[in-house]
Design a protein around this motif. Structure first.
Motif, PDB file in Angstrom:
ATOM      1  N   ARG A 263       6.715  15.404  48.981  1.00  0.00           N
ATOM      2  CA  ARG A 263       7.090  14.772  50.164  1.00  0.00           C
ATOM      3  C   ARG A 263       5.884  13.550  50.406  1.00  0.00           C
ATOM      4  O   ARG A 263       4.790  13.870  49.594  1.00  0.00           O
TER       5      ARG A 263
ATOM      6  N   VAL B 198      -5.267  -5.675  46.285  1.00  0.00           N
ATOM      7  CA  VAL B 198      -4.129  -5.165  46.546  1.00  0.00           C
ATOM      8  C   VAL B 198      -3.913  -5.086  47.999  1.00  0.00           C
ATOM      9  O   VAL B 198      -2.870  -5.324  48.603  1.00  0.00           O
TER      10      VAL B 198
ATOM     11  N   GLU C 178      -6.571   6.576  41.942  1.00  0.00           N
ATOM     12  CA  GLU C 178      -7.190   6.048  41.103  1.00  0.00           C
ATOM     13  C   GLU C 178      -8.641   6.346  41.733  1.00  0.00           C
ATOM     14  O   GLU C 178      -9.506   6.620  40.876  1.00  0.00           O
TER      15      GLU C 178
ATOM     16  N   VAL D 105      -0.955  -1.633  38.810  1.00  0.00           N
ATOM     17  CA  VAL D 105       0.022  -1.684  40.032  1.00  0.00           C
ATOM     18  C   VAL D 105       0.483  -2.971  40.569  1.00  0.00           C
ATOM     19  O   VAL D 105       1.460  -3.066  40.975  1.00  0.00           O
TER      20      VAL D 105
ATOM     21  N   MET E 182       2.091  -9.387  52.266  1.00  0.00           N
ATOM     22  CA  MET E 182       3.638  -9.360  52.265  1.00  0.00           C
ATOM     23  C   MET E 182       4.282  -8.708  53.635  1.00  0.00           C
ATOM     24  O   MET E 182       5.254  -9.071  54.021  1.00  0.00           O
ATOM     25  N   MET E 183       3.220  -7.930  54.303  1.00  0.00           N
ATOM     26  CA  MET E 183       3.821  -7.500  55.421  1.00  0.00           C
ATOM     27  C   MET E 183       4.090  -8.446  56.949  1.00  0.00           C
ATOM     28  O   MET E 183       4.930  -8.385  57.402  1.00  0.00           O
TER      29      MET E 183
ATOM     30  N   TYR F 173       0.052  24.378  56.599  1.00  0.00           N
ATOM     31  CA  TYR F 173       0.266  25.207  55.320  1.00  0.00           C
ATOM     32  C   TYR F 173       0.091  26.695  55.683  1.00  0.00           C
ATOM     33  O   TYR F 173       0.880  27.493  55.495  1.00  0.00           O
TER      34      TYR F 173
ATOM     35  N   GLN G 247       1.998  19.309  60.057  1.00  0.00           N
ATOM     36  CA  GLN G 247       2.735  20.728  59.230  1.00  0.00           C
ATOM     37  C   GLN G 247       1.285  21.506  59.167  1.00  0.00           C
ATOM     38  O   GLN G 247       0.258  20.900  58.759  1.00  0.00           O
TER      39      GLN G 247
ATOM     40  N   ILE H 223       4.086  -4.107  41.969  1.00  0.00           N
ATOM     41  CA  ILE H 223       4.110  -4.836  43.296  1.00  0.00           C
ATOM     42  C   ILE H 223       5.083  -6.307  42.986  1.00  0.00           C
ATOM     43  O   ILE H 223       5.705  -6.704  43.842  1.00  0.00           O
TER      44      ILE H 223
ATOM     45  N   VAL I 183      -3.320   3.641  44.426  1.00  0.00           N
ATOM     46  CA  VAL I 183      -4.707   3.307  44.734  1.00  0.00           C
ATOM     47  C   VAL I 183      -5.328   4.487  45.290  1.00  0.00           C
ATOM     48  O   VAL I 183      -6.541   4.589  44.827  1.00  0.00           O
TER      49      VAL I 183
ATOM     50  N   ILE J 222       5.612  -1.027  47.791  1.00  0.00           N
ATOM     51  CA  ILE J 222       4.611  -0.554  48.689  1.00  0.00           C
ATOM     52  C   ILE J 222       4.158   1.104  48.452  1.00  0.00           C
ATOM     53  O   ILE J 222       3.015   1.162  48.551  1.00  0.00           O
TER      54      ILE J 222
ATOM     55  N   LYS K 265      -2.021  13.409  51.562  1.00  0.00           N
ATOM     56  CA  LYS K 265      -2.858  14.392  51.831  1.00  0.00           C
ATOM     57  C   LYS K 265      -3.510  15.077  50.751  1.00  0.00           C
ATOM     58  O   LYS K 265      -4.492  15.150  50.709  1.00  0.00           O
TER      59      LYS K 265
ATOM     60  N   SER L 103      -6.204   0.175  36.996  1.00  0.00           N
ATOM     61  CA  SER L 103      -5.973  -0.160  38.124  1.00  0.00           C
ATOM     62  C   SER L 103      -5.398  -1.504  38.538  1.00  0.00           C
ATOM     63  O   SER L 103      -4.820  -1.767  39.544  1.00  0.00           O
TER      64      SER L 103
ATOM     65  N   GLY M  44      -8.460  -4.479  41.344  1.00  0.00           N
ATOM     66  CA  GLY M  44      -7.909  -3.172  41.485  1.00  0.00           C
ATOM     67  C   GLY M  44      -7.797  -2.743  43.076  1.00  0.00           C
ATOM     68  O   GLY M  44      -6.800  -1.769  43.429  1.00  0.00           O
TER      69      GLY M  44
ATOM     70  N   PHE N 119      11.205  -3.289  47.714  1.00  0.00           N
ATOM     71  CA  PHE N 119       9.943  -3.698  48.121  1.00  0.00           C
ATOM     72  C   PHE N 119       9.318  -2.443  48.839  1.00  0.00           C
ATOM     73  O   PHE N 119       8.137  -2.082  48.548  1.00  0.00           O
TER      74      PHE N 119
ATOM     75  N   GLN O 184       2.793  14.668  51.963  1.00  0.00           N
ATOM     76  CA  GLN O 184       2.054  15.580  51.551  1.00  0.00           C
ATOM     77  C   GLN O 184       1.261  14.964  50.264  1.00  0.00           C
ATOM     78  O   GLN O 184       0.145  15.472  50.007  1.00  0.00           O
TER      79      GLN O 184
ATOM     80  N   ALA P  32       2.272   1.352  45.246  1.00  0.00           N
ATOM     81  CA  ALA P  32       0.810   0.689  45.357  1.00  0.00           C
ATOM     82  C   ALA P  32      -0.064   1.728  46.245  1.00  0.00           C
ATOM     83  O   ALA P  32      -1.220   2.020  45.576  1.00  0.00           O
ATOM     84  N   ALA P  33       0.425   2.254  47.235  1.00  0.00           N
ATOM     85  CA  ALA P  33      -0.571   2.967  47.944  1.00  0.00           C
ATOM     86  C   ALA P  33      -0.754   4.372  47.262  1.00  0.00           C
ATOM     87  O   ALA P  33      -1.841   4.721  47.160  1.00  0.00           O
TER      88      ALA P  33
ATOM     89  N   LEU Q  45      -2.608  -8.207  49.339  1.00  0.00           N
ATOM     90  CA  LEU Q  45      -1.339  -8.616  49.177  1.00  0.00           C
ATOM     91  C   LEU Q  45      -0.452  -7.735  49.878  1.00  0.00           C
ATOM     92  O   LEU Q  45       0.402  -8.356  50.416  1.00  0.00           O
ATOM     93  N   PHE Q  46      -0.988  -6.424  50.344  1.00  0.00           N
ATOM     94  CA  PHE Q  46      -0.225  -5.617  51.223  1.00  0.00           C
ATOM     95  C   PHE Q  46      -0.059  -6.254  52.616  1.00  0.00           C
ATOM     96  O   PHE Q  46       1.101  -6.523  53.166  1.00  0.00           O
TER      97      PHE Q  46
END
Lengths: 333, 211
Positions: free
Chosen positions: A297, B68, A154, A124, B75-76, B184, B182, A128, A151, A144, A303, A121, B64, A140, A300, A147-148, B71-72
């Motif tokens: 994608r 994070v 995990e 990441v 940074m944003m 399926y 979408q 980043i 996480v 991002i 999801k 973990s 972990g 960048f 997806q 990282a998403a 940090l997100f």
């Protein structure tokens, strides 16, 4: 004072004895990956340098060493340099707890599986840091995304590990392997093995989940600005992580160093070789997936992680624990 | 024991220095990196006192996942632009500084109370109702305490967290019009006969699709 030095000496010896083969096999595994990939696509792959092109990775490494390292002027220099170092270090320190045989492990700690999970973990951060320090748009965005993604997956890996731990009753990796003496966990927990395999693909940013790199849209994601040896370190770290995930799958589900059947020609082969066979088997599956499946994608991908894998593996935790409780099979009584 | 104390001092030095650097460093992203370093060295300290489970959970949960997200966010947000407003040399009344001072004073007094309690009641550890045993692993003893002795409190805290989570989702959720989703099932169950549509188009007139 003398004993301290002898302890340090033996530990350093053990660590080197583990790290050098790991690094060499990372180089070989890159070659194997490219060969399998080429084989599926009816190409030849790297076959010029050395027998069967075996030394191709070494030649590539030499090329990277002699290339100039370019550090962008507007980057955050310290973090930029630290990022590949972090990736590489984290990929290598996790090997300390992988058991290659009975009492054949560098650090036989009580919470081995938690250690593996914690270190993976942390992985990441290398990405980043690299993406942010480059001070550029594509890296960048790649960082991002990555990282998403890491996480998210995990979480499902953690729940899958809980499934295995319920059957073992210990967090020690050697205990996990010894608990599979009669039955590998891949048989009772087969759906979990499949989900673990797919989550491992996503966790290591392999195709079909290689959106952080996405060379068609983000150039190369977080590693766009990296060159020379620093790029090679990201690369090596990535492959060391892939090998580690294969080792984790082998230890958790495929019985680690145990032979498949406990009769003569099989149990005469020493444990470490069995583990290596299993790691290679899983790695070839990784390479085949890379060669055959198109990229997901991004929505997806998210999801799949949150709406399908997480609920299903949580459901399986309930199923496993009720099964164990009902048939009175709970370990550690 | 020498090696043990050497490592203890190394880790605690790193922890203290990085904790100071979190507040001192001018770049907010650097602050978060120092915070992460702080978490890591504290988890090393946990491991050194034998609480390996706590140390690993600290790494998994804080480093972990939580860091994070920090940090997100950092940074944003473009914090560098706002910094001029927050720490300007002239004080225009309504800044964050008085509130920050109040909070830090409260935390300071809480620390004094905690450490003072240790001082005035040295046998605090023995007066605990929990028995600390060196026989069982600490994973097992934490499990016993959480899931056996205090199961109801644990469940209640879980419920509170769940309610907080649902609340946050409900508060921030907004339904946007015109978003295509979408499905399926719809995609897979589409037949060729529905997919292809032959339209007899009149001359100089448009055809309306997507009905």
């Amino acid at each position: 004072m003398d004993s301290y030095f002898s302890i340090i000496f033996t530990e350093v010896y053990k660590i080197l004895f583990l790290l050098v083969p790991v690094l060499v096999s990372v180089a070989m595994i890159v070659w194997l990956d490219r060969r399998v990939w080429a084989f599926v696509q009816k190409r030849r792959g790297p076959n010029v340098v050395g027998p069967f092109g075996l030394f191709q990775s070494l030649a590539d490494a030499l090329k990277y060493i002699f290339k100039e390292i370019i550090i962008p002027a507007s980057s955050n220099k310290l973090v930029f340099v630290l990022a590949p170092v972090v990736t590489m270090t984290l990929a290598l320190i996790s090997w300390a707890v992988i058991p290659f045989g009975e009492n054949f492990v560098v650090a036989d700690i009580n919470v081995g599986i938690l250690y593996l999970f914690a270190v993976s973990s942390l992985g990441v951060y290398g990405i980043i840091m690299g993406g942010w320090a480059s001070n550029s748009k594509y890296p960048f965005l790649g960082a991002i995304r990555s990282a998403a993604q890491m996480v998210s997956y995990e979480v499902s890996i953690g729940v899958i590990i809980i499934n295995v731990l319920l059957c073992v009753g210990s967090l020690n990796l050697s205990d996990i392997v010894m608990a599979q003496q009669n039955l590998w966990f891949v048989i009772p927990l087969f759906p979990m093995f499949v989900i673990f395999f797919i989550s491992a693909l996503a966790e290591t940013n392999r195709p079909p989940f290689d959106l952080p790199e996405a060379e068609a849209e983000l150039v190369a994601g977080y590693q766009t600005e990296y060159s020379g040896m620093m790029y090679a370190m990201f690369w090596l770290g990535e492959y060391a992580n892939i090998l580690l995930m294969c080792a984790m799958g082998a230890v958790l589900f495929l019985g680690g160093w145990l032979s498949p059947i406990d009769i003569f020609p099989f149990n005469a082969i020493p444990g470490p070789f069995w583990l290596i066979f299993k790691i290679l088997f899983l790695f070839i599956l990784f390479a085949l997936v890379k060669a055959t499946v198109p990229r997901y994608r991004y929505d997806q991908l998210m999801k799949l992680g949150w709406k399908i894998f997480l609920p299903f593996s949580l459901f399986y935790v309930v199923l496993t624990s009720s099964f164990l409780l009902y048939f009175d099979l709970l370990p550690g009584k | 024991m020498i090696a043990h104390s050497v490592f203890f001092y190394i880790f605690s030095l790193i922890a203290i220095v990085s904790a100071v650097m979190v507040t001192v460093s001018k770049n907010t992203v650097h602050s978060v990196f120092f915070l992460i370093l702080d978490f890591i060295s504290i988890s090393c300290l946990f491991i050194m006192i034998g609480a390996e489970f706590l140390g690993m959970i600290m790494l998994i949960v804080y480093v972990g996942a939580v860091a994070v997200l920090f940090l997100f966010v950092v940074m944003m947000l473009n914090v560098a632009e706002q910094k001029g407003q927050w720490f300007s040399s002239r004080w225009d009344g309504g800044t964050h500084i008085p509130v920050g001072l109040l909070v830090s004073l409260i935390i300071f007094f809480e620390l004094i109370i905690v450490i003072g309690g240790w001082k005035y009641k040295p046998d605090l550890l023995n007066s605990l109702s929990l028995k600390i045993s060196t026989e069982v692993t600490n994973t097992k003893s934490i499990g016993n305490v959480l899931y056996t002795d205090y199961i109801l409190l644990f469940q209640i805290s879980g419920m509170i967290l769940l309610v907080a989570m649902i609340g946050a989702i409900v508060l921030t959720y907004r339904e946007r019009a015109g978003v295509k989703r979408q499905s399926y099932v719809k995609q897979i169950s589409r037949e060729r006969s529905e997919g292809v549509d032959l339209v007899e188009a009149e001359k100089n007139k448009g055809v309306k699709i997507d009905a």
